[in-house]
Enzyme design. Structure first.
Site, PDB file in Angstrom:
ATOM      1  N   ASN A   7      31.247 -60.968 -13.425  1.00  0.00           N
ATOM      2  CA  ASN A   7      31.219 -59.809 -14.192  1.00  0.00           C
ATOM      3  C   ASN A   7      32.137 -58.977 -13.644  1.00  0.00           C
ATOM      4  O   ASN A   7      31.862 -58.141 -12.579  1.00  0.00           O
ATOM      5  CB  ASN A   7      29.700 -59.260 -14.149  1.00  0.00           C
ATOM      6  CG  ASN A   7      29.558 -58.290 -14.753  1.00  0.00           C
ATOM      7  OD1 ASN A   7      30.401 -57.311 -15.304  1.00  0.00           O
ATOM      8  ND2 ASN A   7      28.387 -57.339 -15.024  1.00  0.00           N
ATOM      9  N   ARG A  90      31.223 -62.463 -18.198  1.00  0.00           N
ATOM     10  CA  ARG A  90      30.669 -61.610 -19.002  1.00  0.00           C
ATOM     11  C   ARG A  90      31.807 -60.871 -19.549  1.00  0.00           C
ATOM     12  O   ARG A  90      32.704 -60.446 -19.069  1.00  0.00           O
ATOM     13  CB  ARG A  90      29.956 -60.444 -18.256  1.00  0.00           C
ATOM     14  CG  ARG A  90      29.387 -59.307 -19.068  1.00  0.00           C
ATOM     15  CD  ARG A  90      29.004 -58.069 -18.409  1.00  0.00           C
ATOM     16  NE  ARG A  90      28.541 -57.423 -19.388  1.00  0.00           N
ATOM     17  CZ  ARG A  90      28.629 -56.107 -19.002  1.00  0.00           C
ATOM     18  NH1 ARG A  90      28.899 -55.358 -17.877  1.00  0.00           N
ATOM     19  NH2 ARG A  90      27.975 -55.105 -19.907  1.00  0.00           N
ATOM     20  N   HIS A 179      24.751 -54.794 -24.466  1.00  0.00           N
ATOM     21  CA  HIS A 179      23.655 -55.129 -23.602  1.00  0.00           C
ATOM     22  C   HIS A 179      23.195 -56.248 -24.279  1.00  0.00           C
ATOM     23  O   HIS A 179      21.852 -56.640 -24.351  1.00  0.00           O
ATOM     24  CB  HIS A 179      22.471 -54.064 -23.499  1.00  0.00           C
ATOM     25  CG  HIS A 179      22.872 -52.993 -22.777  1.00  0.00           C
ATOM     26  ND1 HIS A 179      22.346 -51.789 -22.759  1.00  0.00           N
ATOM     27  CD2 HIS A 179      23.711 -52.925 -21.334  1.00  0.00           C
ATOM     28  CE1 HIS A 179      22.750 -51.064 -21.833  1.00  0.00           C
ATOM     29  NE2 HIS A 179      23.350 -51.542 -21.011  1.00  0.00           N
ATOM     30  N   HIS A 207      16.307 -51.637 -23.187  1.00  0.00           N
ATOM     31  CA  HIS A 207      16.889 -51.682 -22.045  1.00  0.00           C
ATOM     32  C   HIS A 207      17.442 -50.617 -21.343  1.00  0.00           C
ATOM     33  O   HIS A 207      18.349 -49.753 -21.738  1.00  0.00           O
ATOM     34  CB  HIS A 207      18.190 -52.648 -22.295  1.00  0.00           C
ATOM     35  CG  HIS A 207      19.145 -52.864 -21.081  1.00  0.00           C
ATOM     36  ND1 HIS A 207      19.284 -54.192 -20.700  1.00  0.00           N
ATOM     37  CD2 HIS A 207      19.890 -52.029 -20.412  1.00  0.00           C
ATOM     38  CE1 HIS A 207      20.327 -53.925 -19.403  1.00  0.00           C
ATOM     39  NE2 HIS A 207      20.659 -52.897 -19.441  1.00  0.00           N
ATOM     40  N   ARG A 240      25.413 -40.369 -19.619  1.00  0.00           N
ATOM     41  CA  ARG A 240      25.839 -40.193 -21.393  1.00  0.00           C
ATOM     42  C   ARG A 240      24.907 -39.434 -21.868  1.00  0.00           C
ATOM     43  O   ARG A 240      23.737 -39.840 -22.067  1.00  0.00           O
ATOM     44  CB  ARG A 240      25.988 -41.800 -21.734  1.00  0.00           C
ATOM     45  CG  ARG A 240      27.159 -42.469 -20.872  1.00  0.00           C
ATOM     46  CD  ARG A 240      27.295 -43.752 -21.544  1.00  0.00           C
ATOM     47  NE  ARG A 240      27.545 -44.863 -20.479  1.00  0.00           N
ATOM     48  CZ  ARG A 240      27.402 -46.114 -20.454  1.00  0.00           C
ATOM     49  NH1 ARG A 240      26.581 -46.747 -21.710  1.00  0.00           N
ATOM     50  NH2 ARG A 240      27.469 -47.072 -19.366  1.00  0.00           N
ATOM     51  N   GLU A 383      20.775 -61.337 -16.835  1.00  0.00           N
ATOM     52  CA  GLU A 383      22.199 -61.459 -17.617  1.00  0.00           C
ATOM     53  C   GLU A 383      22.967 -62.529 -17.027  1.00  0.00           C
ATOM     54  O   GLU A 383      23.448 -63.490 -17.756  1.00  0.00           O
ATOM     55  CB  GLU A 383      23.032 -60.140 -17.799  1.00  0.00           C
ATOM     56  CG  GLU A 383      22.174 -59.190 -18.643  1.00  0.00           C
ATOM     57  CD  GLU A 383      22.869 -57.700 -18.408  1.00  0.00           C
ATOM     58  OE1 GLU A 383      23.546 -57.295 -19.108  1.00  0.00           O
ATOM     59  OE2 GLU A 383      22.299 -57.171 -17.498  1.00  0.00           O
TER      60      GLU A 383
HETATM   61  P1  AMP Z   1      20.636 -50.596 -13.913  1.00  0.00           P
HETATM   62  O1  AMP Z   1      21.646 -49.939 -14.655  1.00  0.00           O
HETATM   63  O2  AMP Z   1      19.795 -51.585 -14.858  1.00  0.00           O
HETATM   64  O3  AMP Z   1      21.037 -51.341 -12.670  1.00  0.00           O
HETATM   65  O4  AMP Z   1      19.689 -49.561 -13.475  1.00  0.00           O
HETATM   66  C1  AMP Z   1      19.893 -48.456 -12.447  1.00  0.00           C
HETATM   67  C2  AMP Z   1      18.980 -47.456 -12.516  1.00  0.00           C
HETATM   68  O5  AMP Z   1      17.721 -47.768 -12.329  1.00  0.00           O
HETATM   69  C3  AMP Z   1      19.342 -46.505 -11.469  1.00  0.00           C
HETATM   70  O6  AMP Z   1      20.292 -45.500 -11.822  1.00  0.00           O
HETATM   71  C4  AMP Z   1      17.989 -45.853 -11.226  1.00  0.00           C
HETATM   72  O7  AMP Z   1      18.131 -44.523 -12.037  1.00  0.00           O
HETATM   73  C5  AMP Z   1      16.899 -46.725 -11.950  1.00  0.00           C
HETATM   74  N1  AMP Z   1      16.010 -47.184 -10.983  1.00  0.00           N
HETATM   75  C6  AMP Z   1      15.945 -48.101 -10.149  1.00  0.00           C
HETATM   76  N2  AMP Z   1      14.980 -48.229  -9.273  1.00  0.00           N
HETATM   77  C7  AMP Z   1      14.083 -47.392  -9.869  1.00  0.00           C
HETATM   78  C8  AMP Z   1      12.784 -46.937  -9.428  1.00  0.00           C
HETATM   79  N3  AMP Z   1      12.030 -47.165  -8.536  1.00  0.00           N
HETATM   80  N4  AMP Z   1      12.376 -45.921 -10.411  1.00  0.00           N
HETATM   81  C9  AMP Z   1      12.854 -45.420 -11.124  1.00  0.00           C
HETATM   82  N5  AMP Z   1      14.219 -45.603 -11.559  1.00  0.00           N
HETATM   83  C10 AMP Z   1      14.618 -46.595 -10.965  1.00  0.00           C
END
Ligand code: AMP
Length: 403
Positions: A7, A90, A179, A207, A240, A383
Protein backbone atom coordinates in the site's frame (compact mmCIF):
# COMPACT_ATOMS: atom_id res chain seq x y z
CA UNK A 1 0.88 -19.55 -1.35
CA UNK A 2 2.63 -16.41 -0.15
CA UNK A 3 1.40 -12.98 -1.13
CA UNK A 4 3.10 -9.64 -0.67
CA UNK A 5 0.60 -6.82 -0.16
CA UNK A 6 1.74 -3.25 -0.80
CA UNK A 7 0.00 0.00 0.00
CA UNK A 8 2.06 2.91 -1.33
CA UNK A 9 1.23 6.42 -0.11
CA UNK A 10 2.90 9.70 -0.99
CA UNK A 11 5.76 9.22 1.49
CA UNK A 12 5.18 5.73 2.84
CA UNK A 13 4.89 2.07 1.90
CA UNK A 14 2.84 -0.24 4.13
CA UNK A 15 3.45 -3.92 3.52
CA UNK A 16 2.46 -7.39 4.65
CA UNK A 17 3.52 -10.86 3.64
CA UNK A 18 0.77 -13.40 4.18
CA UNK A 19 0.89 -17.15 4.06
CA UNK A 20 -2.49 -17.84 2.53
CA UNK A 21 -2.74 -21.48 3.61
CA UNK A 22 -3.79 -20.25 7.04
CA UNK A 23 -4.12 -16.60 6.14
CA UNK A 24 -1.48 -15.67 8.71
CA UNK A 25 0.85 -12.68 8.54
CA UNK A 26 4.54 -13.64 8.28
CA UNK A 27 5.86 -10.09 8.39
CA UNK A 28 4.53 -6.58 8.11
CA UNK A 29 5.77 -3.06 8.41
CA UNK A 30 6.00 0.48 7.24
CA UNK A 31 8.61 2.40 5.28
CA UNK A 32 8.06 6.04 6.14
CA UNK A 33 9.30 9.53 5.31
CA UNK A 34 10.24 8.45 1.78
CA UNK A 35 11.97 11.35 0.02
CA UNK A 36 12.36 13.19 3.34
CA UNK A 37 14.96 13.44 6.09
CA UNK A 38 14.71 10.82 8.83
CA UNK A 39 13.33 8.03 6.63
CA UNK A 40 13.12 4.57 8.19
CA UNK A 41 11.55 1.15 7.98
CA UNK A 42 9.68 -0.37 10.91
CA UNK A 43 9.66 -4.12 10.30
CA UNK A 44 7.68 -6.63 12.37
CA UNK A 45 8.02 -10.40 12.22
CA UNK A 46 7.58 -13.35 14.62
CA UNK A 47 6.69 -11.05 17.55
CA UNK A 48 9.88 -9.03 16.96
CA UNK A 49 10.30 -5.48 15.74
CA UNK A 50 13.25 -3.94 13.94
CA UNK A 51 13.64 -0.23 13.18
CA UNK A 52 16.07 0.52 10.37
CA UNK A 53 17.13 4.11 9.78
CA UNK A 54 17.93 4.23 6.10
CA UNK A 55 17.97 6.80 3.33
CA UNK A 56 14.86 6.25 1.18
CA UNK A 57 14.99 8.70 -1.75
CA UNK A 58 12.09 7.03 -3.55
CA UNK A 59 9.52 4.21 -3.43
CA UNK A 60 11.71 1.82 -5.40
CA UNK A 61 14.48 2.07 -2.85
CA UNK A 62 11.95 1.58 -0.01
CA UNK A 63 10.60 -1.58 -1.64
CA UNK A 64 14.14 -2.83 -2.23
CA UNK A 65 14.93 -2.40 1.48
CA UNK A 66 11.67 -4.19 2.41
CA UNK A 67 12.44 -7.12 0.08
CA UNK A 68 15.95 -7.42 1.56
CA UNK A 69 14.47 -7.54 5.06
CA UNK A 70 12.09 -10.31 4.00
CA UNK A 71 15.00 -12.52 2.85
CA UNK A 72 17.52 -11.38 5.49
CA UNK A 73 19.92 -14.26 6.29
CA UNK A 74 19.38 -14.04 10.05
CA UNK A 75 15.76 -13.16 10.56
CA UNK A 76 14.14 -13.10 7.14
CA UNK A 77 10.74 -14.80 6.87
CA UNK A 78 11.44 -16.03 3.32
CA UNK A 79 14.39 -18.05 1.99
CA UNK A 80 14.17 -16.39 -1.37
CA UNK A 81 12.03 -13.81 -3.15
CA UNK A 82 10.88 -16.65 -5.41
CA UNK A 83 8.64 -17.70 -2.50
CA UNK A 84 6.45 -14.67 -3.24
CA UNK A 85 3.74 -16.08 -5.53
CA UNK A 86 2.19 -12.72 -6.35
CA UNK A 87 2.01 -9.10 -5.26
CA UNK A 88 -1.30 -7.40 -4.43
CA UNK A 89 -1.25 -3.62 -4.77
CA UNK A 90 -3.77 -1.31 -3.22
CA UNK A 91 -4.75 1.18 -5.91
CA UNK A 92 -6.97 4.02 -4.80
CA UNK A 93 -8.72 5.02 -8.01
CA UNK A 94 -9.77 2.74 -10.84
CA UNK A 95 -12.17 5.26 -12.39
CA UNK A 96 -14.86 3.74 -14.59
CA UNK A 97 -12.28 1.46 -16.17
CA UNK A 98 -11.74 -1.07 -13.42
CA UNK A 99 -14.83 -2.84 -12.07
CA UNK A 100 -12.79 -5.46 -10.27
CA UNK A 101 -9.29 -6.46 -9.25
CA UNK A 102 -7.08 -6.71 -12.30
CA UNK A 103 -3.79 -8.32 -13.29
CA UNK A 104 -1.06 -5.92 -14.40
CA UNK A 105 -0.12 -6.37 -18.06
CA UNK A 106 0.79 -3.91 -20.80
CA UNK A 107 -2.84 -3.15 -21.60
CA UNK A 108 -4.10 -2.75 -18.01
CA UNK A 109 -1.01 -0.77 -17.04
CA UNK A 110 -1.73 1.70 -19.85
CA UNK A 111 -5.34 2.00 -18.70
CA UNK A 112 -4.19 2.55 -15.13
CA UNK A 113 -1.96 5.39 -16.28
CA UNK A 114 -5.07 6.98 -17.81
CA UNK A 115 -6.66 6.98 -14.31
CA UNK A 116 -3.59 8.56 -12.71
CA UNK A 117 -5.01 12.09 -12.64
CA UNK A 118 -8.29 11.03 -11.04
CA UNK A 119 -6.44 10.69 -7.72
CA UNK A 120 -3.33 12.84 -8.00
CA UNK A 121 -2.55 12.43 -4.29
CA UNK A 122 -2.67 8.64 -4.41
CA UNK A 123 -2.50 6.93 -7.81
CA UNK A 124 0.97 8.16 -8.85
CA UNK A 125 2.45 6.49 -5.75
CA UNK A 126 0.45 3.30 -6.26
CA UNK A 127 1.87 3.24 -9.80
CA UNK A 128 5.40 3.81 -8.49
CA UNK A 129 4.93 0.73 -6.29
CA UNK A 130 3.88 -1.32 -9.31
CA UNK A 131 6.83 0.00 -11.34
CA UNK A 132 9.23 -0.91 -8.54
CA UNK A 133 7.88 -4.46 -8.29
CA UNK A 134 7.93 -4.99 -12.06
CA UNK A 135 11.64 -4.29 -11.97
CA UNK A 136 12.56 -5.84 -8.58
CA UNK A 137 10.36 -8.95 -8.86
CA UNK A 138 10.31 -9.75 -12.59
CA UNK A 139 8.09 -12.69 -13.45
CA UNK A 140 5.96 -12.34 -10.29
CA UNK A 141 2.28 -11.63 -11.06
CA UNK A 142 1.12 -8.19 -9.94
CA UNK A 143 -2.52 -7.60 -9.09
CA UNK A 144 -4.23 -4.23 -8.59
CA UNK A 145 -7.05 -4.08 -6.04
CA UNK A 146 -8.99 -0.84 -6.27
CA UNK A 147 -10.64 1.19 -3.50
CA UNK A 148 -13.26 2.28 -6.00
CA UNK A 149 -14.22 -0.96 -7.74
CA UNK A 150 -16.68 -2.23 -5.09
CA UNK A 151 -18.74 0.91 -5.65
CA UNK A 152 -18.98 0.48 -9.42
CA UNK A 153 -22.38 -1.19 -8.88
CA UNK A 154 -24.01 2.08 -7.78
CA UNK A 155 -26.93 3.13 -9.98
CA UNK A 156 -26.61 6.26 -12.04
CA UNK A 157 -28.98 8.25 -9.83
CA UNK A 158 -26.62 7.61 -6.90
CA UNK A 159 -23.37 8.41 -8.65
CA UNK A 160 -24.26 11.38 -10.86
CA UNK A 161 -24.17 14.94 -9.53
CA UNK A 162 -26.70 17.55 -10.59
CA UNK A 163 -24.08 19.43 -12.58
CA UNK A 164 -23.83 20.11 -16.33
CA UNK A 165 -23.96 16.62 -17.84
CA UNK A 166 -21.05 17.32 -20.14
CA UNK A 167 -18.76 17.49 -17.09
CA UNK A 168 -19.42 13.80 -16.64
CA UNK A 169 -18.82 13.11 -20.32
CA UNK A 170 -15.75 15.32 -20.61
CA UNK A 171 -14.10 15.03 -17.20
CA UNK A 172 -15.72 11.89 -15.71
CA UNK A 173 -17.02 13.98 -12.79
CA UNK A 174 -19.20 11.59 -10.75
CA UNK A 175 -19.27 9.83 -7.40
CA UNK A 176 -16.75 7.01 -7.24
CA UNK A 177 -16.57 6.23 -3.53
CA UNK A 178 -13.57 4.87 -1.66
CA UNK A 179 -12.64 2.39 1.12
CA UNK A 180 -14.27 -0.23 -1.13
CA UNK A 181 -11.96 -3.02 -0.01
CA UNK A 182 -12.91 -2.36 3.61
CA UNK A 183 -16.67 -2.12 2.98
CA UNK A 184 -16.46 -5.31 0.90
CA UNK A 185 -14.50 -7.18 3.57
CA UNK A 186 -16.72 -6.27 6.54
CA UNK A 187 -19.92 -6.98 4.59
CA UNK A 188 -18.75 -10.51 3.75
CA UNK A 189 -17.35 -11.12 7.21
CA UNK A 190 -20.50 -10.06 9.04
CA UNK A 191 -22.67 -12.20 6.75
CA UNK A 192 -20.42 -15.17 7.54
CA UNK A 193 -20.69 -14.48 11.29
CA UNK A 194 -24.47 -14.28 11.30
CA UNK A 195 -24.72 -17.27 8.98
CA UNK A 196 -26.69 -15.69 6.13
CA UNK A 197 -25.78 -15.17 2.47
CA UNK A 198 -24.73 -11.55 1.95
CA UNK A 199 -27.08 -11.56 -1.08
CA UNK A 200 -30.04 -11.78 1.33
CA UNK A 201 -29.00 -8.85 3.51
CA UNK A 202 -29.47 -5.10 3.69
CA UNK A 203 -26.38 -3.60 5.28
CA UNK A 204 -24.99 -0.23 6.24
CA UNK A 205 -21.24 -0.30 6.82
CA UNK A 206 -19.59 2.62 8.65
CA UNK A 207 -15.84 2.88 8.00
CA UNK A 208 -14.93 5.47 10.63
CA UNK A 209 -11.20 6.14 10.65
CA UNK A 210 -9.17 9.24 10.05
CA UNK A 211 -10.89 9.12 6.66
CA UNK A 212 -14.52 8.07 7.05
CA UNK A 213 -17.18 6.75 4.71
CA UNK A 214 -20.48 4.94 4.95
CA UNK A 215 -21.96 2.55 2.41
CA UNK A 216 -25.40 1.11 1.71
CA UNK A 217 -25.11 -2.52 0.57
CA UNK A 218 -28.03 -4.46 -0.91
CA UNK A 219 -27.70 -8.04 -2.07
CA UNK A 220 -23.94 -7.81 -1.49
CA UNK A 221 -23.59 -4.81 -3.81
CA UNK A 222 -22.75 -1.21 -2.99
CA UNK A 223 -25.78 0.89 -3.93
CA UNK A 224 -24.60 4.19 -2.47
CA UNK A 225 -21.62 5.54 -0.57
CA UNK A 226 -20.77 8.84 1.06
CA UNK A 227 -17.40 9.67 -0.49
CA UNK A 228 -17.63 11.22 -3.91
CA UNK A 229 -15.44 12.24 -6.81
CA UNK A 230 -12.73 12.59 -4.18
CA UNK A 231 -12.53 11.29 -0.60
CA UNK A 232 -13.55 14.75 0.66
CA UNK A 233 -17.32 14.33 0.46
CA UNK A 234 -19.65 12.80 3.00
CA UNK A 235 -18.98 12.27 6.68
CA UNK A 236 -17.02 14.66 8.88
CA UNK A 237 -13.47 13.28 9.14
CA UNK A 238 -10.29 13.83 11.15
CA UNK A 239 -9.19 16.76 9.01
CA UNK A 240 -11.67 16.73 6.09
CA UNK A 241 -14.91 18.70 6.07
CA UNK A 242 -17.19 16.17 4.36
CA UNK A 243 -20.48 17.60 2.99
CA UNK A 244 -20.69 21.38 2.87
CA UNK A 245 -22.51 23.95 0.81
CA UNK A 246 -20.32 24.14 -2.32
CA UNK A 247 -20.72 27.94 -2.39
CA UNK A 248 -18.76 28.34 0.86
CA UNK A 249 -15.24 27.78 -0.53
CA UNK A 250 -15.99 30.17 -3.40
CA UNK A 251 -17.13 32.90 -1.01
CA UNK A 252 -14.17 32.48 1.35
CA UNK A 253 -11.69 32.35 -1.53
CA UNK A 254 -12.91 35.74 -2.64
CA UNK A 255 -13.11 37.26 0.85
CA UNK A 256 -9.69 36.02 1.99
CA UNK A 257 -7.98 36.05 -1.40
CA UNK A 258 -7.19 32.35 -1.17
CA UNK A 259 -6.04 30.23 -4.12
CA UNK A 260 -7.76 26.94 -5.10
CA UNK A 261 -4.71 25.06 -3.83
CA UNK A 262 -4.85 26.77 -0.42
CA UNK A 263 -8.58 26.14 -0.19
CA UNK A 264 -8.07 22.49 -1.09
CA UNK A 265 -5.53 22.26 1.72
CA UNK A 266 -7.94 23.83 4.25
CA UNK A 267 -10.86 21.57 3.30
CA UNK A 268 -8.70 18.43 3.33
CA UNK A 269 -6.23 19.11 6.14
CA UNK A 270 -7.55 21.81 8.45
CA UNK A 271 -11.25 21.06 8.71
CA UNK A 272 -13.26 18.19 10.20
CA UNK A 273 -12.76 17.25 13.83
CA UNK A 274 -9.52 19.26 13.90
CA UNK A 275 -11.14 22.35 12.42
CA UNK A 276 -14.09 22.38 14.82
CA UNK A 277 -12.27 21.39 18.01
CA UNK A 278 -9.03 23.26 17.32
CA UNK A 279 -7.40 20.45 19.28
CA UNK A 280 -6.50 17.47 17.13
CA UNK A 281 -7.62 15.20 14.34
CA UNK A 282 -7.13 12.22 16.63
CA UNK A 283 -10.40 11.16 18.22
CA UNK A 284 -8.60 10.01 21.37
CA UNK A 285 -7.41 13.56 22.09
CA UNK A 286 -10.78 15.07 21.25
CA UNK A 287 -12.66 12.53 23.38
CA UNK A 288 -10.34 13.25 26.30
CA UNK A 289 -10.88 17.00 26.00
CA UNK A 290 -14.63 16.47 25.67
CA UNK A 291 -14.64 14.44 28.88
CA UNK A 292 -12.80 17.26 30.63
CA UNK A 293 -15.62 19.57 29.53
CA UNK A 294 -14.12 21.37 26.51
CA UNK A 295 -17.20 22.69 24.66
CA UNK A 296 -15.62 22.68 21.17
CA UNK A 297 -14.38 19.11 21.58
CA UNK A 298 -17.88 18.09 22.68
CA UNK A 299 -19.36 19.92 19.70
CA UNK A 300 -16.93 18.26 17.25
CA UNK A 301 -17.96 14.78 18.43
CA UNK A 302 -21.65 15.72 18.31
CA UNK A 303 -21.35 17.02 14.74
CA UNK A 304 -19.41 13.89 13.71
CA UNK A 305 -22.01 11.51 15.19
CA UNK A 306 -24.92 13.59 13.88
CA UNK A 307 -23.62 13.31 10.31
CA UNK A 308 -23.25 9.53 10.61
CA UNK A 309 -26.82 9.29 11.95
CA UNK A 310 -28.11 11.39 9.07
CA UNK A 311 -26.51 9.06 6.54
CA UNK A 312 -27.83 5.99 8.32
CA UNK A 313 -31.32 7.45 8.02
CA UNK A 314 -30.82 8.23 4.33
CA UNK A 315 -29.44 4.78 3.51
CA UNK A 316 -32.16 3.08 5.56
CA UNK A 317 -34.63 4.82 3.29
CA UNK A 318 -32.99 3.83 0.02
CA UNK A 319 -32.37 0.25 1.17
CA UNK A 320 -36.00 -0.05 2.24
CA UNK A 321 -35.02 -1.41 5.66
CA UNK A 322 -31.92 -2.64 7.42
CA UNK A 323 -30.66 -5.98 8.73
CA UNK A 324 -27.18 -5.13 9.95
CA UNK A 325 -25.26 -1.99 10.89
CA UNK A 326 -21.48 -2.43 10.95
CA UNK A 327 -18.78 -0.29 12.56
CA UNK A 328 -15.19 -0.59 11.39
CA UNK A 329 -11.80 1.23 11.13
CA UNK A 330 -9.90 3.09 13.90
CA UNK A 331 -12.80 5.02 15.43
CA UNK A 332 -15.57 2.55 14.53
CA UNK A 333 -13.64 -0.35 16.08
CA UNK A 334 -12.17 1.41 19.10
CA UNK A 335 -14.49 4.19 20.24
CA UNK A 336 -17.43 3.08 22.43
CA UNK A 337 -18.34 6.77 22.87
CA UNK A 338 -18.82 7.41 19.15
CA UNK A 339 -20.75 4.17 18.63
CA UNK A 340 -23.04 5.08 21.51
CA UNK A 341 -23.58 8.63 20.21
CA UNK A 342 -24.37 7.31 16.72
CA UNK A 343 -26.85 4.69 17.92
CA UNK A 344 -28.56 6.83 20.58
CA UNK A 345 -32.32 7.25 20.13
CA UNK A 346 -32.43 5.06 17.03
CA UNK A 347 -34.95 2.58 18.51
CA UNK A 348 -37.58 3.93 16.10
CA UNK A 349 -35.45 2.47 13.31
CA UNK A 350 -35.03 -0.81 15.21
CA UNK A 351 -31.43 0.00 16.17
CA UNK A 352 -30.59 -0.51 19.85
CA UNK A 353 -27.16 -1.26 21.24
CA UNK A 354 -26.31 -3.00 24.50
CA UNK A 355 -24.19 -0.42 26.35
CA UNK A 356 -22.18 -3.09 28.18
CA UNK A 357 -21.38 -5.06 25.04
CA UNK A 358 -20.42 -1.77 23.40
CA UNK A 359 -17.59 -1.22 25.93
CA UNK A 360 -15.01 -2.99 23.80
CA UNK A 361 -12.09 -1.93 21.61
CA UNK A 362 -11.08 -3.58 18.37
CA UNK A 363 -12.91 -6.87 18.84
CA UNK A 364 -15.18 -8.67 16.41
CA UNK A 365 -18.46 -8.52 18.32
CA UNK A 366 -22.22 -8.12 18.10
CA UNK A 367 -23.14 -5.12 20.23
CA UNK A 368 -26.87 -4.84 19.58
CA UNK A 369 -29.35 -5.51 22.39
CA UNK A 370 -31.25 -8.81 22.29
CA UNK A 371 -34.47 -6.98 21.36
CA UNK A 372 -32.86 -4.86 18.62
CA UNK A 373 -34.50 -5.51 15.25
CA UNK A 374 -31.29 -4.52 13.46
CA UNK A 375 -28.10 -6.34 14.39
CA UNK A 376 -25.20 -4.01 15.19
CA UNK A 377 -21.65 -5.35 14.85
CA UNK A 378 -18.06 -4.24 15.27
CA UNK A 379 -15.98 -5.87 12.54
CA UNK A 380 -12.28 -4.94 12.55
CA UNK A 381 -11.40 -4.28 8.95
CA UNK A 382 -8.61 -6.16 7.22
CA UNK A 383 -7.86 -4.55 3.87
CA UNK A 384 -4.52 -6.36 3.51
CA UNK A 385 -6.14 -9.78 3.87
CA UNK A 386 -8.84 -8.78 1.40
CA UNK A 387 -6.19 -7.64 -1.11
CA UNK A 388 -4.30 -10.91 -0.63
CA UNK A 389 -7.51 -12.93 -1.13
CA UNK A 390 -8.37 -10.98 -4.25
CA UNK A 391 -4.84 -11.51 -5.57
CA UNK A 392 -5.07 -15.27 -5.12
CA UNK A 393 -8.62 -15.41 -6.50
CA UNK A 394 -7.54 -13.63 -9.64
CA UNK A 395 -4.33 -15.51 -10.36
CA UNK A 396 -6.11 -18.82 -9.69
CA UNK A 397 -8.99 -17.84 -11.99
CA UNK A 398 -6.57 -16.84 -14.73
CA UNK A 399 -4.33 -19.86 -14.07
CA UNK A 400 -1.29 -17.61 -13.72
CA UNK A 401 1.90 -18.58 -11.93
CA UNK A 402 5.15 -16.77 -11.28
CA UNK A 403 7.65 -17.28 -14.06
P1 AMP B 1 -7.68 4.56 10.77
O1 AMP B 1 -7.68 5.69 9.79
O2 AMP B 1 -8.70 3.52 10.51
O3 AMP B 1 -6.31 3.99 11.01
O4 AMP B 1 -8.11 5.21 12.17
C1 AMP B 1 -7.25 6.09 12.81
C2 AMP B 1 -8.04 6.92 13.81
O5 AMP B 1 -8.67 6.06 14.78
C3 AMP B 1 -7.13 7.83 14.63
O6 AMP B 1 -7.03 9.08 14.03
C4 AMP B 1 -7.84 7.93 15.94
O7 AMP B 1 -8.57 9.12 15.93
C5 AMP B 1 -8.84 6.79 15.99
N1 AMP B 1 -8.64 5.91 17.14
C6 AMP B 1 -7.70 4.97 17.30
N2 AMP B 1 -7.83 4.39 18.53
C7 AMP B 1 -8.88 4.99 19.14
C8 AMP B 1 -9.52 4.85 20.41
N3 AMP B 1 -9.09 3.97 21.30
N4 AMP B 1 -10.58 5.65 20.67
C9 AMP B 1 -11.00 6.56 19.79
N5 AMP B 1 -10.44 6.74 18.56
C10 AMP B 1 -9.40 5.98 18.25
Amino acid sequence: MKILVLNCGSSSVKYQVLNMEKENVLAKGLAERIGLKGSRVVHQFNDSKKIIDVDLPNHKKAIEVILNLLVDKEDGVLKSLKEIDAVGHRVVHGGETFFESTLVNDDTYRKLKECENLAPLHNPYNIQGIDACLSLLPGTPQVMVFDTSFHQTMPKEAYLYALPYEWYEKFKIRRYGFHGTSHFYVSRRVAELIGKPVEDLKLITCHLGNGASITAIKGGKSVDTSMGYTPLEGLVMGTRCGDIDPAIPLIIMEKENISPKEMDNILNKKSGILGISGISNDFRDVEESAERGDPKAQLALKIFAYRVRKYIGAYYAILGGLDVLVFTAGVGERSPIIRRMVCENMEHLGIKIDLEKNEVKGEERKISAEDSKVQVWIIPTNEELMIARETIRLISKLGIQRR
